[in-house]
Write a protein that holds these residues in place. Structure first.
Motif, short mmCIF file in Angstrom:
data_model
loop_
_atom_site.label_atom_id
_atom_site.label_comp_id
_atom_site.label_asym_id
_atom_site.label_seq_id
_atom_site.Cartn_x
_atom_site.Cartn_y
_atom_site.Cartn_z
N ALA A 296 29.76 -13.39 -7.96
CA ALA A 296 29.24 -14.31 -6.94
C ALA A 296 28.01 -15.05 -7.46
N PRO A 297 27.75 -16.26 -6.98
CA PRO A 297 26.59 -17.00 -7.47
C PRO A 297 25.25 -16.43 -7.00
N PHE A 298 25.21 -15.93 -5.75
CA PHE A 298 23.97 -15.39 -5.19
C PHE A 298 24.13 -13.90 -4.92
N ASN A 299 22.98 -13.22 -4.87
CA ASN A 299 22.98 -11.78 -4.65
C ASN A 299 22.01 -11.42 -3.53
N PRO A 300 22.49 -10.84 -2.43
CA PRO A 300 21.60 -10.45 -1.34
C PRO A 300 20.55 -9.42 -1.74
N SER B 118 20.49 -14.90 4.07
CA SER B 118 21.13 -13.60 3.90
C SER B 118 21.96 -13.52 2.62
N GLU B 119 22.28 -14.68 2.01
CA GLU B 119 23.04 -14.66 0.75
C GLU B 119 22.17 -14.27 -0.43
N GLY B 120 20.85 -14.29 -0.24
CA GLY B 120 19.94 -13.81 -1.28
C GLY B 120 19.50 -14.88 -2.26
N ILE C 98 15.65 -19.63 -8.04
CA ILE C 98 16.62 -20.24 -7.13
C ILE C 98 17.08 -19.24 -6.08
N ALA C 99 16.89 -19.62 -4.81
CA ALA C 99 17.32 -18.81 -3.68
C ALA C 99 18.36 -19.58 -2.88
N ALA C 100 19.17 -18.85 -2.12
CA ALA C 100 20.26 -19.48 -1.36
C ALA C 100 19.74 -20.52 -0.39
N ASN D 198 25.73 -6.11 -6.47
CA ASN D 198 25.88 -7.30 -5.62
C ASN D 198 26.99 -7.06 -4.60
N PRO D 199 26.62 -6.88 -3.33
CA PRO D 199 27.66 -6.67 -2.31
C PRO D 199 28.58 -7.86 -2.13
#
Length: 200
Positions: A181-185, A65-67, A55-57, A175-176
């Motif tokens: 957070a749900p997504f990681n760049p 860009s949200e990863g 799963i990607a953003a 994770n910045p």
């Protein structure tokens, strides 16, 4: 006034005690360290998402860009899942212990291996409410996210699951966007091969 202060302190005490009882991130990391080897996860009852999705953003209509999240391996028993989606995945579990997370998240690597990047707990909203809870579960004071599909959109915001609450914890990849957070760049699905390891 003193009685009011005492009453307020007593009202806050259970919440403070519960928060203090939660494991720290280092304790959770140590508890799941062995699952860096996906074969260990499989041996202990985790199964790969049968749809074999990474799963990607962008798949969720979000900026690239949200990863990404990655590939999910889950414990059906901890989620209370007893059968295939009908029409969506549903379950009766109310498990929220991060020392024994119901979901492990892996990033596919260029050499075909999988790297553990995060853990997750998920509870189905109906089961959580039936257990008497009036508010979403929390971890370190952060409420789990409420995930439900919006039939007005083409996207499936709940990933083929019935309405549920979930929380990611990024233990093995900085994770910045934040540890919860749900997504990681810093995570990518670029090396995911949909057919690879689909039997697991």
């Amino acid at each position: 006034m003193n009685k009011l202060l005492i009453a307020a302190a007593l009202a806050l005490a259970p919440a403070t005690a519960n928060a203090a009882d939660e494991p720290g991130l280092d304790a959770v990391r140590a508890a799941v360290e062995r699952f860096r080897d996906v074969e260990v996860a499989l041996a202990e009852g985790y199964v790969r998402d049968p749809m074999n999705m990474c799963i990607a953003a962008e798949q969720m209509g979000l900026p690239g860009s949200e990863g990404a999240m990655g590939i999910h391996y889950f414990r059906p028993d901890l989620l209370g899942i007893s059968g295939p989606p009908n029409p969506r995945v549903d379950g009766t579990g109310t498990h929220t212990d991060f020392l024994k997370p119901s979901i492990l998240i892996y990033e596919p690597q260029a050499d075909g291996s999988l790297e553990l990047v995060a853990v997750e707990n998920l509870v189905f909203a109906r089961a959580w409410g039936a257990a008497g809870h009036k508010a979403p579960p929390t971890f370190h004071g952060v409420s789990f996210e409420h995930m439900v599909d919006d039939p007005a959109t083409a996207l499936d915001e709940a990933h083929m699951f019935e309405p549920h609450y979930d929380r990611h914890v990024w233990l093995f990849r900085d994770n910045p966007s934040g540890v919860f957070a749900p997504f990681n760049p810093n995570v990518t699905c670029a090396h995911h091969k949909h057919e690879e390891h689909a039997h697991r």
